[in-house]
Design an enzyme around this catalytic site. Sequence first.
Site, PDB file in Angstrom:
ATOM      1  N   LYS A  66       8.642 -37.821  11.444  1.00 35.80           N
ATOM      2  CA  LYS A  66       9.655 -36.942  10.647  1.00 35.80           C
ATOM      3  C   LYS A  66       9.761 -35.476  11.093  1.00 35.80           C
ATOM      4  CE  LYS A  66       6.880 -38.079   6.792  1.00 35.80           C
ATOM      5  NZ  LYS A  66       6.147 -39.066   7.820  1.00 35.80           N
ATOM      6  N   THR A  67       8.711 -34.823  11.396  1.00 38.08           N
ATOM      7  CA  THR A  67       9.049 -33.412  11.926  1.00 38.08           C
ATOM      8  C   THR A  67       9.649 -33.547  13.112  1.00 38.08           C
ATOM      9  OG1 THR A  67       6.777 -32.759  10.830  1.00 38.08           O
ATOM     10  CG2 THR A  67       7.677 -31.407  12.628  1.00 38.08           C
ATOM     11  N   ASP A 111       8.162 -29.571   4.571  1.00 37.70           N
ATOM     12  CA  ASP A 111       7.212 -30.798   4.712  1.00 37.70           C
ATOM     13  C   ASP A 111       6.592 -31.104   3.683  1.00 37.70           C
ATOM     14  OD1 ASP A 111       6.265 -33.068   6.009  1.00 37.70           O
ATOM     15  OD2 ASP A 111       4.673 -31.993   7.102  1.00 37.70           O
ATOM     16  N   THR A 160       5.517 -38.204   2.634  1.00 38.15           N
ATOM     17  CA  THR A 160       4.917 -39.404   2.545  1.00 38.15           C
ATOM     18  C   THR A 160       4.975 -40.117   0.944  1.00 38.15           C
ATOM     19  OG1 THR A 160       2.896 -38.337   2.147  1.00 38.15           O
ATOM     20  CG2 THR A 160       3.455 -38.765   4.136  1.00 38.15           C
ATOM     21  N   ARG A 219       1.994 -41.233  16.501  1.00 39.96           N
ATOM     22  CA  ARG A 219       0.852 -40.045  16.751  1.00 39.96           C
ATOM     23  C   ARG A 219      -0.431 -40.854  16.974  1.00 39.96           C
ATOM     24  NH1 ARG A 219       0.506 -37.030  11.262  1.00 39.96           N
ATOM     25  NH2 ARG A 219       2.202 -36.255  12.111  1.00 39.96           N
TER      26      ARG A 219
END
Length: 340
Positions: A66-67, A111, A160, A219
Amino acid sequence: MSDSMLRPEEDYEYDAQEASLRPQVLEDFLGQPKLKENLRVFVKAALNRKEPLDHLFLSGPPGLGKTTLAGIVSNEMEGEFKVTSAPALDKPKDLAGILTTITENCVFFIDEIHRLKPAIEEMLYIAMEDYEIDWIIGQGPSARTVRIPIPRFTLIGATTKAGQVTGPLYSRFGISFRMEFYSSEEIVQIIRRSARILDIEISPDGASLLAESSRGTPRVANRLLKRMRDFAQVYGGGVITREIVADGLKRLEIDHCGLERHDRRILETIIRNYNGGPVGAETLAISVGEAIESLEDFYEPYLIQRGFLQRTPRGRMVTDLAYTHLNIEKGTNEDQRLLF
């Protein structure tokens, strides 16, 4: 304004090496094909109209990009990129300080947007719709509200926990995407790309096995790739082979489905302590010594997606697949009786 409240993009990354693995343009972003195809259209249309991209809402489990995607949008739109997180915005003046310093066509990324405080969220409504902010001047009876214009910008909110975002805030986002776990084939492509950037030699079958154990999450895949590099340098002459990956995963207590020791402990606790469930989330979190937020945001999504765990109105229950995976024989109905 504190440094922790607003950080440049390069400071937001974990380190320089982590930043180097993040794609900078949409073409290099692997996976999420439907999302990427639609976003490419929206970005191109906004550029043709010489307008900022509509506000973008991104949801999904952690570690899916997302980032990274927010940074890509900023690069594609050729605008400034400002990053913060909702917990860092403590007072309305914190948000006002950021919004009054942005430039035209800026991408402003928040975020954990589900954790915004109500007063800050109210200020954000006007900023998103009218590109203005309300500011109170003076105190007491002489206080008055003035509206300060701000440059047109794109807000990208990531979370999330999409269900915890209020309806009024969610409705102000013109574009909404849900990011899904990646397939093994997509994770293989990500591993190969990261290996090239980090100058790591990895065999095709080694990349395949590593992808199967990466929880469908880039990740996690990049983290495991770095650890396999360590094992390869010490035990394998610098080449990550399937044998190196298998041995490294065993040392890290990660199985072929990507379950770590704590994942298996969650399933085993439900089976052995609660006869396979159902058990409430809070009770389960206490039993495994984990915060309920970590249980719901990090562990459960993947266990549910792989079919090991079910959420029911009565609580969490393991599936028959979990018994098979853990090599635990499912007890008879008499063994699973209620104790009074």
